[in-house]
Design an enzyme around this catalytic site. Structure first.
Site, PDB file in Angstrom:
ATOM      1  N   GLN A  61      42.592  67.490  22.427  1.00  0.00           N
ATOM      2  CA  GLN A  61      43.979  67.975  22.325  1.00  0.00           C
ATOM      3  C   GLN A  61      44.059  69.489  22.277  1.00  0.00           C
ATOM      4  OE1 GLN A  61      46.638  66.229  22.737  1.00  0.00           O
ATOM      5  NE2 GLN A  61      45.884  64.148  22.487  1.00  0.00           N
ATOM      6  N   CYS A  85      50.371  51.451  17.826  1.00  0.00           N
ATOM      7  CA  CYS A  85      50.916  50.122  18.084  1.00  0.00           C
ATOM      8  C   CYS A  85      49.884  49.301  18.833  1.00  0.00           C
ATOM      9  CB  CYS A  85      52.179  50.257  18.926  1.00  0.00           C
ATOM     10  SG  CYS A  85      53.046  48.726  19.122  1.00  0.00           S
ATOM     11  N   GLY A 140      37.644  61.168  27.539  1.00  0.00           N
ATOM     12  CA  GLY A 140      37.335  61.606  26.188  1.00  0.00           C
ATOM     13  C   GLY A 140      36.673  60.501  25.372  1.00  0.00           C
TER      14      GLY A 140
HETATM   15  N1  PLP Z   1      40.300  62.261  21.380  1.00  0.00           N
HETATM   16  C1  PLP Z   1      41.557  62.595  21.113  1.00  0.00           C
HETATM   17  C2  PLP Z   1      41.853  63.556  20.005  1.00  0.00           C
HETATM   18  C3  PLP Z   1      42.611  62.068  21.871  1.00  0.00           C
HETATM   19  O1  PLP Z   1      43.877  62.398  21.589  1.00  0.00           O
HETATM   20  C4  PLP Z   1      42.293  61.160  22.921  1.00  0.00           C
HETATM   21  C5  PLP Z   1      43.367  60.533  23.714  1.00  0.00           C
HETATM   22  O2  PLP Z   1      44.457  60.343  23.277  1.00  0.00           O
HETATM   23  C6  PLP Z   1      40.945  60.847  23.162  1.00  0.00           C
HETATM   24  C7  PLP Z   1      39.977  61.414  22.374  1.00  0.00           C
HETATM   25  C8  PLP Z   1      40.544  59.893  24.246  1.00  0.00           C
HETATM   26  O3  PLP Z   1      40.584  60.493  25.516  1.00  0.00           O
HETATM   27  P1  PLP Z   1      40.687  59.585  26.842  1.00  0.00           P
HETATM   28  O4  PLP Z   1      42.108  59.154  26.948  1.00  0.00           O
HETATM   29  O5  PLP Z   1      40.293  60.517  27.952  1.00  0.00           O
HETATM   30  O6  PLP Z   1      39.717  58.475  26.693  1.00  0.00           O
END
Ligand code: PLP
Length: 389
Positions: A179, A327, A71
């Site tokens: 999410q 954190c 992501g």
């Molecule tokens: N966007 C949101 C809303 C997320 O909650 C997260 C991860 O926690 C990400 C992007 C990032 O995704 P990734 O862990 O695959 O890099």
């Protein structure tokens, strides 16, 4: 030894059995998916099947799916002034994001820090569309990035309404649906998102795969993040992570096939969890309680509590939850999401998040409530002794 209860699905969901099987099968292949021989074509087939399955989860066309390492990378790829719409190659001068975006969006991609503007959210955690509209009206056309649902509160954002506004002012809308995927129906066309980000490990795939999905084929990346070979039609160079992509596809197919049942299951668990929290601690505050939220997410705080104490307390009782505070480097910073909602620091610092999924059981929820009761009792004993920390 007692069995662990995992209530941190928003951080990472357990691997679905289908995804595990798909990854193992892919790891057994030796071909490079760019090779023309049989071994290469076998690997290519897995990637193209995954592309179909990931596209289907959000109602997109397979050819518009670009696989990334997750992501974070998909968000970084999307947030560029150099997004081209067909022959229109005029760069975007500014990026508008909501105040509750994930750090990977808040980083602003390849926009200069001065070109990024934050749009506030209302007290329940929903982006303020009036401010968005005024911002769009008061400057050059913009790229806008909004999340479909927030990772901390689970609050669902008004994406279709935002898309209408963004398009009226000639802008483009990127939606971080990391999410939301697998937890609510998502259709890229109904949402009106021009670009949409997914992450495999939030839907039961493996960590280290994700996708940026285009609504229309005519959208091009003028300056891809990773240049080199022509993989992913030039949008993302590098030999594909075949096993993680195959697992992503299998997880997307499973999430799509069971979406209705899984949503109903998670919603019933959330109801049980929140009814229990209210009964045990009427003073507890559940964030976003009055607006639409993901069925699997509860962010709760208790006046006087400290999130890190609660998270450790739960962990010692074999329950994994997370704190609403980010954190880093040993320091607990207040959550930017709760700060944007205007939650006082004192209340925000006790926020913990319980997030569930398809494999969570009512027994898990009841165990969480038992431990909550115990930890709250401990907290009030300390308070009575004047030891509240
Ligand atoms: N966007 C949101 C809303 C997320 O909650 C997260 C991860 O926690 C990400 C992007 C990032 O995704 P990734 O862990 O695959 O890099």
């Amino acid at each position: 030894m007692s069995v662990r209860v995992y209530l941190d699905w928003n951080a990472s969901a357990p691997l679905r059995p289908e995804a595990h099987a798909a990854a193992c099968a892919a790891l057994a292949l030796s071909g490079n998916p760019s090779s023309v021989h049989g071994e290469g074509r076998a690997a290519r087939r897995l990637i193209e099947q995954a592309r179909e399955d990931v596209a289907a989860l959000v109602g997109a066309e397979a050819r518009n799916v670009i696989f990334t390492s997750g992501g974070t990378e998909a968000n970084a790829l999307a947030l560029s002034p150099m997004l081209e719409r067909g022959a229109d190659k005029q760069p975007f001068a500014r990026l508008l994001i909501s105040a509750i975006e994930h750090p990977s969006v808040r980083a602003g991609g390849r926009f200069a820090p001065g070109a990024v503007t934050e749009v506030p959210v209302r007290s329940e955690g929903v982006v303020d569309l009036d401010v968005l509209e005024r911002s769009l009206a008061s400057g050059s056309r913009a790229l806008v990035s909004l999340m479909a649902a927030n990772n901390e509160t689970g609050v669902v954002q008004p994406i279709a309404a935002a898309a209408e506004i963004v398009h009226r002012f000639g802008g483009l809308l990127h939606v971080d649906a990391v999410q939301a995927a697998g937890r609510m129906p998502l259709d890229i066309n109904a949402l009106g998102a021009d670009l949409l980000t997914l992450s495999a490990h939030k839907i039961g795939g493996a960590k280290g795969a994700g996708a940026l999905i285009k609504r229309a084929e005519a959208l091009h990346f003028g300056d891809p993040l990773i240049k080199g070979g022509g993989q992913e039609r030039g949008a993302r160079a590098g030999t594909e992570n075949v096993a993680a992509i195959a697992a992503f596809g299998a997880a997307a197919a499973a999430a799509r096939n069971r979406l209705g049942d899984e949503i109903a299951h998670m919603a019933a668990l959330r109801e049980r969890l929140e009814a229990g929290l209210r009964a045990l601690t009427p003073e507890a505050v559940i964030f976003g309680a009055d607006v639409e939220r993901l069925p699997n997410t509860t962010l709760v705080t208790l006046p006087g509590a400290k999130a890190e104490t609660l998270v450790i307390g739960f962990d010692l009782e074999d329950i994994a939850v997370s704190s609403g505070a980010a954190c880093s480097s040993g320091k607990v910073a207040p959550s930017h999401v709760l700060a944007a909602m205007g939650i006082p620091r004192e209340l925000a610092r006790g926020a913990i998040r319980a997030s569930t999924g398809a494999a969570t059981t009512t027994a898990d929820i009841d165990q969480f409530l038992e431990v909550w009761k115990k930890l709250v009792q401990r907290l009030s004993i300390k308070e009575k002794r004047g030891l509240a920390a």
